[in-house]
Write an enzyme that holds these catalytic residues in place. Structure first.
Site: not given
Ligand code: ADP
Ligand code: ZN
Length: 228
Positions: A13, A89, A128, A161, A172
């Site tokens: 994404k 989410r 990554r 990360r 996750r």
């Molecule tokens: P991914 O690579 O899992 O898509 P993101 O960068 O989108 O990772 O998100 C990393 C972390 O930030 C998630 O695992 C969660 O802990 C937190 N997070 C991000 N967006 C949300 C959301 N909308 N609701 C709750 N937690 C979130």
């Protein structure tokens, strides 16, 4: 143009949003990036969310929703539309988002669902790497930086990360399946879901999304002209 990017971690994404932004100038709103910024700055909010983020869990709905609402109602920045990445989410987040957007009369145009398989996800996420300074995304084998450990764009330091460790990736994925699957149904029921196989390469995904945007724009043109 207001789009939601949906899909498991590792679907690509953020990478896709970065490319679209380059091509069309549509803003990328990533709740993950926003949370990592807060953590980096050491703010109270950053400290509050750190454990949730680094362990692969979810930040509480009330906290993340507030952050997002602030961003989406700052008009100048998002006036030309945006790609929303990482939000909603959970189903409650999706409902709150609809309520916020209804208030400002700016509904979502569609949700782009990037479906990816587990082996691909693990390969992408374990390899990554991210630039600490500008957020550019690299991959140790698929897209390595020209100079080891250094960002091609800005020369910043490249890091992994904490939540991209294999154990945390599995967590996750579990969280994604339990909490985010209902969000896919939610947009499907609204007739707004466009699904694509995200195991494919980035170039192919990019073309698919650009085509979907064109089709969307055309059909909206039609609506406008029949109204005259
Ligand atoms: P991914 O690579 O899992 O898509 P993101 O960068 O989108 O990772 O998100 C990393 C972390 O930030 C998630 O695992 C969660 O802990 C937190 N997070 C991000 N967006 C949300 C959301 N909308 N609701 C709750 N937690 C979130
Ligand atoms: Zn950089």
């Amino acid at each position: 143009m207001r789009i939601i990017l949906l899909g498991p971690p590792g679907a690509g994404k953020g990478t896709l949003a970065g490319l679209i932004k380059e091509k069309s100038g549509v803003v990328h709103v990533s709740t993950g990036d926003m949370l990592r910024e807060e953590m980096k700055s050491g703010s109270g909010l950053g400290q509050e969310v750190k454990n949730f983020v680094e362990s692969g869990g979810l930040v509480p709905d009330e906290v993340i929703t507030k952050i997002l609402e602030n961003r989406l109602t700052r008009k100048d920045e998002v006036a030309k539309g945006y790609m929303l990445d990482g939000f909603p989410r959970t189903q409650p987040q999706a409902e709150v988002l609809d309520a916020i957007l209804e208030k400002i009369n700016q509904p979502i145009d569609f949700a782009f669902y990037m479906e990816a398989s587990l082996p691909v996800i693990i390969q992408r996420l374990t390899g990554r790497r991210i630039c600490r300074q500008c957020g550019a995304i690299f991959h140790m084998t698929n897209m390595p930086p020209k100079e080891e450990g250094k960002c091609d764009e800005c020369g910043g330091e490249i890091y992994q990360r904490a939540d991209d460790a294999e154990e945390t990736i599995r967590k996750r994925m579990d969280v994604y399946l339990a909490s985010t699957t209902p969000v896919i149904d939610y947009y499907e029921k609204q007739g707004k879901l466009k699904k694509v196989n995200a195991d494919k390469g980035t170039e192919e995904l990019l073309n698919f999304l650009l085509k979907a945007l064109d089709e969307y724009n055309e059909s909206n043109q039609d609506k406008i002209s029949t109204r005259d």
